[in-house]
Design a protein around this motif. Sequence first.
Motif, PDB file in Angstrom:
ATOM      1  N   SER A  95     -36.049 -21.237 -11.867  1.00 41.69           N
ATOM      2  CA  SER A  95     -34.656 -21.637 -12.266  1.00 41.69           C
ATOM      3  C   SER A  95     -34.105 -20.468 -13.424  1.00 41.69           C
ATOM      4  CB  SER A  95     -34.744 -23.076 -13.017  1.00 41.69           C
ATOM      5  OG  SER A  95     -34.678 -24.010 -12.044  1.00 41.69           O
ATOM      6  N   LEU A  96     -35.141 -19.979 -14.072  1.00 42.72           N
ATOM      7  CA  LEU A  96     -34.842 -18.853 -15.187  1.00 42.72           C
ATOM      8  C   LEU A  96     -34.336 -17.578 -14.358  1.00 42.72           C
ATOM      9  CD1 LEU A  96     -37.543 -19.368 -17.720  1.00 42.72           C
ATOM     10  CD2 LEU A  96     -35.098 -19.622 -18.116  1.00 42.72           C
ATOM     11  N   HIS A  97     -34.926 -17.292 -13.213  1.00 46.82           N
ATOM     12  CA  HIS A  97     -34.338 -16.350 -12.545  1.00 46.82           C
ATOM     13  C   HIS A  97     -32.988 -16.480 -11.884  1.00 46.82           C
ATOM     14  CE1 HIS A  97     -37.670 -13.179 -12.480  1.00 46.82           C
ATOM     15  NE2 HIS A  97     -38.602 -14.301 -12.496  1.00 46.82           N
ATOM     16  N   VAL A  98     -32.578 -17.704 -11.564  1.00 46.97           N
ATOM     17  CA  VAL A  98     -31.338 -18.112 -10.996  1.00 46.97           C
ATOM     18  C   VAL A  98     -30.189 -17.879 -12.262  1.00 46.97           C
ATOM     19  CG1 VAL A  98     -29.787 -20.101  -9.893  1.00 46.97           C
ATOM     20  CG2 VAL A  98     -32.317 -19.316  -8.964  1.00 46.97           C
ATOM     21  N   LEU A  99     -30.606 -18.688 -13.393  1.00 45.78           N
ATOM     22  CA  LEU A  99     -29.740 -18.567 -14.408  1.00 45.78           C
ATOM     23  C   LEU A  99     -29.632 -17.248 -15.001  1.00 45.78           C
ATOM     24  CD1 LEU A  99     -28.308 -20.510 -16.086  1.00 45.78           C
ATOM     25  CD2 LEU A  99     -30.359 -20.846 -17.620  1.00 45.78           C
ATOM     26  N   ALA A 100     -30.616 -16.409 -14.663  1.00 49.15           N
ATOM     27  CA  ALA A 100     -30.432 -14.898 -15.294  1.00 49.15           C
ATOM     28  C   ALA A 100     -29.331 -14.321 -14.614  1.00 49.15           C
ATOM     29  CB  ALA A 100     -31.744 -14.293 -15.117  1.00 49.15           C
ATOM     30  N   ARG A 101     -29.004 -14.536 -13.293  1.00 45.55           N
ATOM     31  CA  ARG A 101     -28.156 -13.906 -12.654  1.00 45.55           C
ATOM     32  C   ARG A 101     -26.899 -14.583 -13.065  1.00 45.55           C
ATOM     33  NH1 ARG A 101     -33.336 -12.281 -11.362  1.00 45.55           N
ATOM     34  NH2 ARG A 101     -33.363 -10.599 -10.086  1.00 45.55           N
ATOM     35  N   LEU A 102     -26.769 -15.737 -13.058  1.00 49.15           N
ATOM     36  CA  LEU A 102     -25.413 -16.492 -13.509  1.00 49.15           C
ATOM     37  C   LEU A 102     -24.985 -15.985 -14.953  1.00 49.15           C
ATOM     38  CD1 LEU A 102     -26.128 -20.041 -12.261  1.00 49.15           C
ATOM     39  CD2 LEU A 102     -24.751 -18.339 -11.259  1.00 49.15           C
ATOM     40  N   GLU A 103     -25.936 -16.016 -15.894  1.00 47.60           N
ATOM     41  CA  GLU A 103     -25.655 -15.701 -17.167  1.00 47.60           C
ATOM     42  C   GLU A 103     -25.291 -14.240 -17.385  1.00 47.60           C
ATOM     43  OE1 GLU A 103     -28.716 -16.709 -19.933  1.00 47.60           O
ATOM     44  OE2 GLU A 103     -28.186 -18.638 -19.975  1.00 47.60           O
ATOM     45  N   GLY A 104     -26.122 -13.355 -16.718  1.00 46.65           N
ATOM     46  CA  GLY A 104     -25.623 -11.847 -16.837  1.00 46.65           C
ATOM     47  C   GLY A 104     -24.233 -11.547 -16.418  1.00 46.65           C
ATOM     48  N   TYR A 105     -23.689 -12.141 -15.397  1.00 49.06           N
ATOM     49  CA  TYR A 105     -22.489 -11.973 -14.617  1.00 49.06           C
ATOM     50  C   TYR A 105     -21.377 -12.588 -15.820  1.00 49.06           C
ATOM     51  CZ  TYR A 105     -18.387 -12.021 -11.782  1.00 49.06           C
ATOM     52  OH  TYR A 105     -17.144 -12.003 -11.441  1.00 49.06           O
ATOM     53  N   ALA A 106     -21.864 -14.013 -16.156  1.00 46.79           N
ATOM     54  CA  ALA A 106     -20.804 -14.664 -17.048  1.00 46.79           C
ATOM     55  C   ALA A 106     -20.640 -13.929 -18.382  1.00 46.79           C
ATOM     56  CB  ALA A 106     -21.354 -16.240 -17.408  1.00 46.79           C
TER      57      ALA A 106
END
Length: 235
Positions: A95-106
């Motif tokens: 889940s952290l890896h998924v969130l990393a992509r979302l947070e990076g872009y956001a």
Amino acid sequence: MARSEGTPVRAVKKPAKAKESKAELSYELLRSRILDGTYGPGYRLVMDQLARETGVSTIPLREAVRRLQSEGLVEVVRNIGARVAVFDSTQVEHSLHVLARLEGYATAISAPFMSPEQIEAAREVNARMVEALEEFDPTSFTTLNRKFHFSIYQHCPDEHLCVLLELEWARLDHMRRSTLTYVPGRARRSVVEHEHMLDLIAMGAEPAEIERVACAHKIATADALRSAHVAPQTA
């Protein structure tokens, strides 16, 4: 003619709205109890018992449970039924890896919309996190950590992305409660990384660089988790 006019199709809409409202209230109630730990990992969601506790009938409660299942907060287990989801460290890492992509872009697309005053407000939250390290309380530190990140995301122009971030953060918060273990040393590195992100935003760095750094911030927590085989309290 009079008989048919006396039973219009529109008449069925009122119960539907009431049902929808009860389902929404049931969802909000169950979700809040899961996220605040009232219903901990593995807690069985028995419909009759929930109906007695909440005063709501089982039909809207079942709809709420199905919705929570689609969000990953509830799971249905054979011979057990519906229960609050239980997670292991591997699931938290994923889940952290998924969130990393979302947070990076956001973070990257939010940066241009942040004023100097708003950047300073985020710095103040991070400063409170530094102060919280003196007598470390994982729960309060995690609350401040969420406040820090959402002080950036609130400027995100992509509403759909904001919804995804809310869902992933809620799911991850529950996972942290499920594992109840802290990765030593990660908190101190985390606040330093926060300050670096804000420096990049303040200087108007390239979006690709901001995205890379914000993504790496979350990946670092996943790496710490993999190394320690425990769940993080901060990201």
